[in-house]
Design a protein around this motif. Structure first.
Motif, PDB file in Angstrom:
ATOM      1  N   SER A  11     -46.762   4.369-100.749  1.00 41.89           N
ATOM      2  CA  SER A  11     -46.733   4.378 -99.294  1.00 41.89           C
ATOM      3  C   SER A  11     -47.621   3.271 -98.743  1.00 41.89           C
ATOM      4  O   SER A  11     -47.222   2.534 -97.834  1.00 41.89           O
ATOM      5  CB  SER A  11     -47.177   5.736 -98.766  1.00 41.89           C
ATOM      6  OG  SER A  11     -47.262   5.712 -97.368  1.00 41.89           O
ATOM      7  N   LYS A  12     -48.820   3.139 -99.294  1.00 41.95           N
ATOM      8  CA  LYS A  12     -49.744   2.093 -98.845  1.00 41.95           C
ATOM      9  C   LYS A  12     -49.164   0.708 -99.109  1.00 41.95           C
ATOM     10  O   LYS A  12     -49.293  -0.201 -98.286  1.00 41.95           O
ATOM     11  CB  LYS A  12     -51.094   2.265 -99.524  1.00 41.95           C
ATOM     12  CG  LYS A  12     -51.870   3.454 -98.987  1.00 41.95           C
ATOM     13  CD  LYS A  12     -53.155   3.686 -99.741  1.00 41.95           C
ATOM     14  CE  LYS A  12     -53.830   4.951 -99.227  1.00 41.95           C
ATOM     15  NZ  LYS A  12     -54.927   5.380-100.085  1.00 41.95           N
ATOM     16  N   LYS A  13     -48.502   0.551-100.252  1.00 37.43           N
ATOM     17  CA  LYS A  13     -47.904  -0.737-100.605  1.00 37.43           C
ATOM     18  C   LYS A  13     -46.733  -1.069 -99.671  1.00 37.43           C
ATOM     19  O   LYS A  13     -46.607  -2.192 -99.192  1.00 37.43           O
ATOM     20  CB  LYS A  13     -47.427  -0.705-102.055  1.00 37.43           C
ATOM     21  CG  LYS A  13     -46.906  -2.011-102.564  1.00 37.43           C
ATOM     22  CD  LYS A  13     -46.552  -1.907-104.039  1.00 37.43           C
ATOM     23  CE  LYS A  13     -46.017  -3.216-104.565  1.00 37.43           C
ATOM     24  NZ  LYS A  13     -45.647  -3.110-105.986  1.00 37.43           N
ATOM     25  N   ALA A  14     -45.876  -0.091 -99.392  1.00 38.14           N
ATOM     26  CA  ALA A  14     -44.670  -0.342 -98.588  1.00 38.14           C
ATOM     27  C   ALA A  14     -44.931  -0.346 -97.090  1.00 38.14           C
ATOM     28  O   ALA A  14     -44.345  -1.145 -96.356  1.00 38.14           O
ATOM     29  CB  ALA A  14     -43.607   0.698 -98.919  1.00 38.14           C
ATOM     30  N   TYR A  15     -45.809   0.552 -96.633  1.00 40.84           N
ATOM     31  CA  TYR A  15     -45.986   0.739 -95.184  1.00 40.84           C
ATOM     32  C   TYR A  15     -47.403   0.448 -94.692  1.00 40.84           C
ATOM     33  O   TYR A  15     -47.663   0.531 -93.497  1.00 40.84           O
ATOM     34  CB  TYR A  15     -45.599   2.168 -94.793  1.00 40.84           C
ATOM     35  CG  TYR A  15     -44.140   2.462 -95.063  1.00 40.84           C
ATOM     36  CD1 TYR A  15     -43.149   2.032 -94.184  1.00 40.84           C
ATOM     37  CD2 TYR A  15     -43.751   3.147 -96.207  1.00 40.84           C
ATOM     38  CE1 TYR A  15     -41.819   2.283 -94.431  1.00 40.84           C
ATOM     39  CE2 TYR A  15     -42.415   3.412 -96.464  1.00 40.84           C
ATOM     40  CZ  TYR A  15     -41.454   2.972 -95.579  1.00 40.84           C
ATOM     41  OH  TYR A  15     -40.133   3.217 -95.830  1.00 40.84           O
ATOM     42  N   GLY A  16     -48.316   0.173 -95.613  1.00 37.23           N
ATOM     43  CA  GLY A  16     -49.675  -0.151 -95.201  1.00 37.23           C
ATOM     44  C   GLY A  16     -50.489   1.031 -94.741  1.00 37.23           C
ATOM     45  O   GLY A  16     -51.505   0.862 -94.075  1.00 37.23           O
ATOM     46  N   GLU A  17     -50.043   2.234 -95.062  1.00 38.30           N
ATOM     47  CA  GLU A  17     -50.801   3.433 -94.679  1.00 38.30           C
ATOM     48  C   GLU A  17     -50.534   4.554 -95.676  1.00 38.30           C
ATOM     49  O   GLU A  17     -49.574   4.508 -96.438  1.00 38.30           O
ATOM     50  CB  GLU A  17     -50.464   3.865 -93.256  1.00 38.30           C
ATOM     51  CG  GLU A  17     -48.994   4.086 -92.980  1.00 38.30           C
ATOM     52  CD  GLU A  17     -48.715   4.340 -91.509  1.00 38.30           C
ATOM     53  OE1 GLU A  17     -48.794   5.515 -91.101  1.00 38.30           O
ATOM     54  OE2 GLU A  17     -48.413   3.375 -90.797  1.00 38.30           O
TER      55      GLU A  17
END
Length: 184
Positions: A11-17
């Motif tokens: 999630s952090k990699k794809a959406y930054g959060e």
């Protein structure tokens, strides 16, 4: 999903959060956008590559008939008009449907009309999964549904024999895209 650190890192990699329900919804929506069904038996028939069986053709004719009027809501390439309607499933709904988003009373208990592509594989049916079989769905529409102030005037009821019901279900099965199922 948050228990598994892999999902949070993705999630952090794809959406930054970090992973939230909104991220899960976005991810599912993005995945669904890449699914494209164009090789069902019905698609091949429409392109002139194959013939449908007599039973499938009878079902296709019933589907288009003014008596059943399925095509009014389930027309077009994706067998949906993308509208929000109340199909008379219940008299009282615990879920407010489209009105939850729009806050408009006229949208109470209206739900998006789904595609019929791959319908033989996507049970249980209806917005709440209340029907287990396509036969149950057809019986519901044949009955004319239950009264609700938002019920679509397109839901009128009709008569259908067991043989015709079988033909309609056989036609609906021809909308299945098996190539999507064979991918890993």
């Amino acid at each position: 999903l948050k228990i598994d650190p892999l999902y949070d890192s993705l999630s952090k990699k794809a959406y930054g959060e970090e992973l939230t329900i909104e991220i899960v919804q976005k991810s599912l929506a993005n995945f669904q956008r890449i699914l494209f069904s164009d090789h069902s038996k019905f698609d091949q028939y429409k392109r002139g590559e194959i013939e449908l069986s007599a039973q499938e053709m009878k079902g296709w004719k019933l589907f288009q008939s003014p008596e059943l009027n399925c095509i009014q809501c389930h027309g077009g390439y994706n067998f949906t008009n993308y509208a929000f309607e109340n199909n008379g499933l219940k008299e009282y709904y615990p879920d407010s449907g489209r009105a939850m988003i729009t806050k408009r009373p006229e949208d109470l208990a209206k739900f998006k009309i789904p595609t019929l592509r791959n319908i033989a594989l996507t049970y249980p049916y209806m917005h709440d999964g209340s029907f287990k079989t396509l036969e149950d769905v057809i019986d519901h529409y044949a009955s004319g549904g239950k009264n609700h102030r938002s019920k679509s005037n397109l839901i009128q009821g009709f008569e259908i024999s067991d043989h015709e019901k079988g033909a309609l279900i056989t036609f609906l099965a021809s909308l299945t895209e098996n190539r999507l199922l064979d991918q890993e």
